[in-house]
Enzyme design. Structure first.
Site, PDB file in Angstrom:
ATOM      1  N   ASP A  36     -60.132  65.478  36.338  1.00  0.00           N
ATOM      2  CA  ASP A  36     -59.252  66.228  37.247  1.00  0.00           C
ATOM      3  C   ASP A  36     -57.790  65.982  36.823  1.00  0.00           C
ATOM      4  O   ASP A  36     -57.469  64.930  36.270  1.00  0.00           O
ATOM      5  CB  ASP A  36     -59.494  65.700  38.663  1.00  0.00           C
ATOM      6  CG  ASP A  36     -58.807  66.502  39.755  1.00  0.00           C
ATOM      7  OD1 ASP A  36     -59.501  67.231  40.480  1.00  0.00           O
ATOM      8  OD2 ASP A  36     -57.567  66.369  39.907  1.00  0.00           O
ATOM      9  N   HIS A  43     -55.391  65.281  38.604  1.00  0.00           N
ATOM     10  CA  HIS A  43     -54.862  64.164  39.393  1.00  0.00           C
ATOM     11  C   HIS A  43     -55.676  62.898  39.121  1.00  0.00           C
ATOM     12  O   HIS A  43     -56.904  62.964  38.976  1.00  0.00           O
ATOM     13  CB  HIS A  43     -54.919  64.485  40.886  1.00  0.00           C
ATOM     14  CG  HIS A  43     -54.185  65.732  41.262  1.00  0.00           C
ATOM     15  ND1 HIS A  43     -54.833  66.949  41.438  1.00  0.00           N
ATOM     16  CD2 HIS A  43     -52.874  65.963  41.487  1.00  0.00           C
ATOM     17  CE1 HIS A  43     -53.932  67.871  41.760  1.00  0.00           C
ATOM     18  NE2 HIS A  43     -52.740  67.303  41.794  1.00  0.00           N
ATOM     19  N   HIS A  78     -60.017  61.260  45.696  1.00  0.00           N
ATOM     20  CA  HIS A  78     -58.861  60.550  46.270  1.00  0.00           C
ATOM     21  C   HIS A  78     -59.245  59.724  47.498  1.00  0.00           C
ATOM     22  O   HIS A  78     -58.387  59.042  48.065  1.00  0.00           O
ATOM     23  CB  HIS A  78     -57.754  61.537  46.650  1.00  0.00           C
ATOM     24  CG  HIS A  78     -57.203  62.306  45.478  1.00  0.00           C
ATOM     25  ND1 HIS A  78     -56.750  61.681  44.333  1.00  0.00           N
ATOM     26  CD2 HIS A  78     -57.059  63.642  45.271  1.00  0.00           C
ATOM     27  CE1 HIS A  78     -56.333  62.614  43.470  1.00  0.00           C
ATOM     28  NE2 HIS A  78     -56.515  63.804  44.010  1.00  0.00           N
ATOM     29  N   ASP A 121     -58.487  71.640  37.922  1.00  0.00           N
ATOM     30  CA  ASP A 121     -57.051  71.877  38.134  1.00  0.00           C
ATOM     31  C   ASP A 121     -56.192  71.411  36.957  1.00  0.00           C
ATOM     32  O   ASP A 121     -54.967  71.506  37.012  1.00  0.00           O
ATOM     33  CB  ASP A 121     -56.568  71.258  39.454  1.00  0.00           C
ATOM     34  CG  ASP A 121     -57.081  69.856  39.690  1.00  0.00           C
ATOM     35  OD1 ASP A 121     -57.692  69.269  38.770  1.00  0.00           O
ATOM     36  OD2 ASP A 121     -56.865  69.336  40.802  1.00  0.00           O
TER      37      ASP A 121
HETATM   38 ZN   LIG Z   1     -56.911  67.427  41.475  1.00  0.00          ZN
END
Ligand SMILES: [Zn+2]
Length: 350
Positions: free
Chosen positions: A191, A193, A156, A280
């Site tokens: 991931d 996200h 990120h 995750d």
């Molecule tokens: Zn993540």
């Protein structure tokens, strides 16, 4: 496989952050480092990274941002009161984005949210994580595959901003390092996200393909990026691919998206691959939104190893739960088994 790690990763240890109107326990805890390391000790060869200095970091990050990360804790006296983390509740916006002089303003200039406080050991930890990523990239070229136990995660982080628990984009560091010897490099982010920072860093480049399989961001972090119509710009047009999935998707939908991602990577014909390995996407993850099983992670590893590319596996998210160490071990063990089989098959190929 060779698995690079550094105990300094645990020096950044946030204990709380502001989420949905409340101060809550921070999910990205320092103990993730030991949990992930212990999960693979005995199966894989744990190694310390070489120190490559700051050049691999500055190859993908803004120099002013990195100076801020390195100096923020030592400048903490500029913020009134006794503090254990350098953090702000003010953030620059595209329409209000002058770079201020003072430390508190710089925090909001260089961060996207409240999840990335700079604490006593933050710089030491994130600098070490970048060395881990660079060393694993070198090892993957030499041996065909390597794992980088990077913590905190990195995908990120943009060229000039922290956010989403991330400070230095370790997957980008690895990809750029591989780019020194390879004409084209691909990054596959699995991931839960979207890998928004990685997308941002390489969005206008045609030499590094970024592909992300993740939970639909329409009502999920990172909210402001990760949609299917973001395909790259300029020289990078066509070199970014997002495959958002409906929340609650399980192994079948996730592996089907992964197969589509791998098809696109094969067409790009890279010389090396970086896997941004977030665990995750697990059905057991405390902040996840998908329902991937341990078997699903093993099957993903087999599919990725089947691409037959030198592969650097960089740790991204995956938060403390009983399944976390099992999922890492399942992924790396399955990757080794499948990569070994691919290597044995290789000589008989036409
Ligand atoms: Zn993540």
């Amino acid at each position: 496989m060779r698995a690079f790690h550094d105990a300094r990763s645990a020096a950044h240890d946030p204990d709380r952050y502001f989420r949905r109107g409340a101060i809550v326990a921070h999910p990205e805890q320092a103990s993730r480092y030991a949990v992930l390391r212990d999960a693979i000790a005995g199966h894989h060869r744990l190694e310390a990274p070489a120190d490559h200095g700051e050049a691999p970091i500055l190859a993908v990050h803004d120099a002013g941002y990195i100076r801020f990360l390195a100096e923020a804790w030592s400048r903490r006296a500029e913020i009134p009161g006794s503090i254990d983390e350098v953090l702000s509740g003010h953030f620059a916006r595209p329409d209000m984005s002058r770079r201020p002089e003072g430390l508190l303003g710089l925090v909001g200039y260089y961060t996207a949210d409240t999840s990335t406080p700079v604490r006593a050991g933050t710089w030491e930890a994130v600098r070490a994580g970048a060395q881990v990523a660079a060393s694993a990239a070198d090892a993957a070229l030499a041996d065909g595959r390597a794992y980088a136990l990077c913590r905190p995660p990195g995908h990120h982080a943009y060229a000039a901003s922290a956010g989403g628990f991330c400070f230095i984009n370790n997957s980008a560091v690895a990809a750029q390092r591989l780019r020194e010897t390879q004409a084209r490099v691909a990054i596959l982010d699995i991931d839960v996200h979207h890998g928004n920072g990685t997308q941002g860093i390489f969005y206008t480049r045609g030499d590094i393909l970024t592909v992300s399989v993740h939970a639909d961001p329409a009502d999920y972090f990172p909210y402001y990026a990760g949609y299917a119509d973001e395909t790259g710009a300029g020289a990078g047009a066509g070199c970014n691919r997002n495959l958002p999935l409906a929340h609650g998707s399980g192994d079948d939908a996730w592996l089907a998206a992964l197969a589509e991602a791998l098809d696109g990577i094969a067409r790009f014909a890279p010389g090396a691959l970086v896997v941004a390995l977030g665990l995750d996407a697990s059905q057991d993850d405390p902040i996840g939104a998908l329902r991937v099983t341990t078997d699903g992670f093993a099957r993903a590893a087999e599919a990725i190893a089947g691409a037959g590319l030198p592969t650097t596996i960089v740790q991204e998210g995956g938060y403390l739960c009983e399944a976390l160490p099992r999922n890492l071990s399942a992924f790396l063990d399955a990757f080794d088994a499948a990569a070994g089989a691919t290597a044995l098959r290789a000589p008989s190929r036409p």
